[in-house]
Design an enzyme around this catalytic site. Structure first.
Site, mmCIF file in Angstrom:
data_model
loop_
_atom_site.group_PDB
_atom_site.id
_atom_site.type_symbol
_atom_site.label_atom_id
_atom_site.label_comp_id
_atom_site.label_asym_id
_atom_site.label_seq_id
_atom_site.Cartn_x
_atom_site.Cartn_y
_atom_site.Cartn_z
ATOM 1 N N ASP A 182 -3.971 -1.045 -5.766
ATOM 2 C CA ASP A 182 -4.399 -1.232 -7.158
ATOM 3 C C ASP A 182 -4.834 -2.681 -7.374
ATOM 4 O O ASP A 182 -5.292 -3.049 -8.462
ATOM 5 C CB ASP A 182 -3.320 -0.788 -8.153
ATOM 6 C CG ASP A 182 -2.018 -1.528 -7.987
ATOM 7 O OD1 ASP A 182 -1.890 -2.332 -7.044
ATOM 8 O OD2 ASP A 182 -1.115 -1.309 -8.826
ATOM 9 N N SER A 183 -4.756 -3.496 -6.305
ATOM 10 C CA SER A 183 -5.374 -4.827 -6.322
ATOM 11 C C SER A 183 -6.888 -4.693 -6.502
ATOM 12 O O SER A 183 -7.579 -5.678 -6.773
ATOM 13 C CB SER A 183 -5.054 -5.596 -5.032
ATOM 14 O OG SER A 183 -5.294 -4.785 -3.896
ATOM 15 N N ASP B 63 -2.403 3.505 -3.854
ATOM 16 C CA ASP B 63 -1.470 3.046 -4.888
ATOM 17 C C ASP B 63 -1.569 3.933 -6.109
ATOM 18 O O ASP B 63 -2.665 4.193 -6.617
ATOM 19 C CB ASP B 63 -1.839 1.621 -5.330
ATOM 20 C CG ASP B 63 -1.025 0.564 -4.631
ATOM 21 O OD1 ASP B 63 0.080 0.874 -4.130
ATOM 22 O OD2 ASP B 63 -1.489 -0.594 -4.580
ATOM 23 N N LYS C 271 1.614 5.148 -2.653
ATOM 24 C CA LYS C 271 2.571 4.025 -2.759
ATOM 25 C C LYS C 271 2.922 3.831 -4.231
ATOM 26 O O LYS C 271 2.041 3.845 -5.092
ATOM 27 C CB LYS C 271 1.983 2.748 -2.158
ATOM 28 C CG LYS C 271 2.926 1.546 -2.312
ATOM 29 C CD LYS C 271 2.559 0.397 -1.388
ATOM 30 C CE LYS C 271 1.417 -0.460 -1.856
ATOM 31 N NZ LYS C 271 1.634 -1.130 -3.149
ATOM 32 N N GLU D 162 5.522 1.437 -6.964
ATOM 33 C CA GLU D 162 6.338 0.229 -7.108
ATOM 34 C C GLU D 162 7.644 0.564 -7.822
ATOM 35 O O GLU D 162 7.636 1.183 -8.890
ATOM 36 C CB GLU D 162 5.576 -0.832 -7.918
ATOM 37 C CG GLU D 162 4.337 -1.348 -7.210
ATOM 38 C CD GLU D 162 3.600 -2.427 -7.995
ATOM 39 O OE1 GLU D 162 4.123 -2.913 -9.028
ATOM 40 O OE2 GLU D 162 2.485 -2.789 -7.576
ATOM 41 N N GLU E 242 7.096 -7.402 -0.893
ATOM 42 C CA GLU E 242 6.128 -8.438 -1.259
ATOM 43 C C GLU E 242 6.841 -9.695 -1.736
ATOM 44 O O GLU E 242 7.693 -9.651 -2.634
ATOM 45 C CB GLU E 242 5.188 -7.898 -2.364
ATOM 46 C CG GLU E 242 4.150 -8.919 -2.803
ATOM 47 C CD GLU E 242 2.991 -8.334 -3.602
ATOM 48 O OE1 GLU E 242 2.879 -7.101 -3.712
ATOM 49 O OE2 GLU E 242 2.184 -9.136 -4.126
HETATM 50 O O1 KIV Z 1 -2.405 -3.468 -4.332
HETATM 51 C C1 KIV Z 1 -2.219 -4.051 -3.254
HETATM 52 O O2 KIV Z 1 -3.144 -4.595 -2.633
HETATM 53 C C2 KIV Z 1 -0.862 -4.091 -2.721
HETATM 54 C C3 KIV Z 1 -0.612 -4.978 -1.545
HETATM 55 C C4 KIV Z 1 -0.596 -6.384 -1.993
HETATM 56 C C5 KIV Z 1 0.616 -4.608 -0.826
HETATM 57 O O3 KIV Z 1 0.000 -3.448 -3.227
#
Ligand code: KIV
EC number: 2.1.2.11
Length: 273
Positions: free
Chosen positions: A53-54, A92, A122, A124, A191
């Site tokens: 989600d980056s 994510d 993934k 959080e 992280e």
């Molecule tokens: O969204 C992302 O890129 C991440 C990584 C930093 C692990 O969750």
């Protein structure tokens, strides 16, 4: 050209990642958000590609990861999946798509899996979302956990500084890591936490632990591709190793193109019909 090419062309699966941990082979993981980049990353031999989600930051220019939507994550995930032959593709779950109820979380998870054809998701969080993690895994969807600095909680922290430096937060992280493993997560991302704590988590858990800013004594590493390729000149945290200076390379190429167009030097006779 220095590099590592695996002689194993089989698809990377949850099972194979656990085997890699057992034989001490480090797991490589990098983000990608589009077809072209995914093809390059997969072709280079990456084990896991994260549709992070980056994307909210590096693709859309948002300050945080919070604004990205489920539809936008599915768009990025579909584009990546089309470019990948070997790597495992993990997506994510975006902010707001799983924090409500376990049933909302499951519905979002099923949408991502059905529409993108990705391999895993993934999420959080630890104890707070454990019912949702169990519900998603119960539906047969592999889940990768994410603890330590959790960017979707940035407004709660108020800072991107290292997490779990105090005993109480470190103890909670350890307990959350055990809980996620017990719930059936196939891997865990840590992280920006002290290397010593990350090493303890990796040695205690049987599932692979992938670090970003969590030191070298874990089972694998992940970075955001724009950061490690040096496309983002202003972002230079201590944990980041820059493997290229694409900001300079790209700026130079684009400047030369502008200059060739302005000087009527492009296209030349061989570049036209
Ligand atoms: O969204 C992302 O890129 C991440 C990584 C930093 C692990 O969750």
């Amino acid at each position: 050209m220095a590099g590592y090419i695996s002689d194993d062309a089989r698809r990377v699966t949850t099972h194979r990642l656990v085997e890699m941990k057992q034989r001490g082979e480090r797991i490589s993981m990098l983000t990608a958000y589009d077809y072209t980049m995914a093809q390059i990353v997969d072709g280079a031999g990456m084990d896991v590609i994260l549709v992070g989600d980056s994307a909210s930051n590096v693709m859309a220019g948002n300050v945080t990861t919070l604004p990205i939507t489920l539809d936008q994550m599915i768009y990025h995930a579909k584009s990546v999946v089309r470019g990948v032959k070997r790597a495992m593709v993990v997506v994510d779950m975006p902010f707001g798509s799983y924090q409500g109820s376990e049933f909302d979380g499951l519905a979002s998870a099923i949408r991502i899996m059905k529409e993108s054809h990705a391999d895993a998701l993934k999420l959080e969080g630890g104890m707070e979302i454990i019912a949702t993690v169990r519900r998603i895994i119960g539906a047969g969807i592999p889940v990768m956990g994410h603890l330590g600095l959790m960017p979707q909680s940035i407004n709660k922290y108020g800072t991107y500084t290292v997490r779990a430096t105090e005993e109480t937060e470190a103890d909670k992280l350890m307990a959350d890591a055990r809980l996620l493993e017990e719930a059936g997560c196939f891997a865990l991302v840590l992280e920006k936490i002290p290397a010593e704590l990350a090493a303890r988590v990796a040695s205690e858990l049987t599932i692979p632990v992938i670090g970003i800013g969590a030191g070298g004594a874990v089972d694998g590493q992940v970075l955001v591709i724009q950061d490690m390729l040096g496309m983002n000149n202003g972002f230079r945290p201590r944990f980041l190793r820059r493997y290229a200076d694409l900001f300079t390379v790209m700026t130079d190429a684009i400047s030369r193109y502008i200059s060739d167009v302005k000087n009527a030097d492009f296209p030349n006779e061989r570049e036209q019909y």
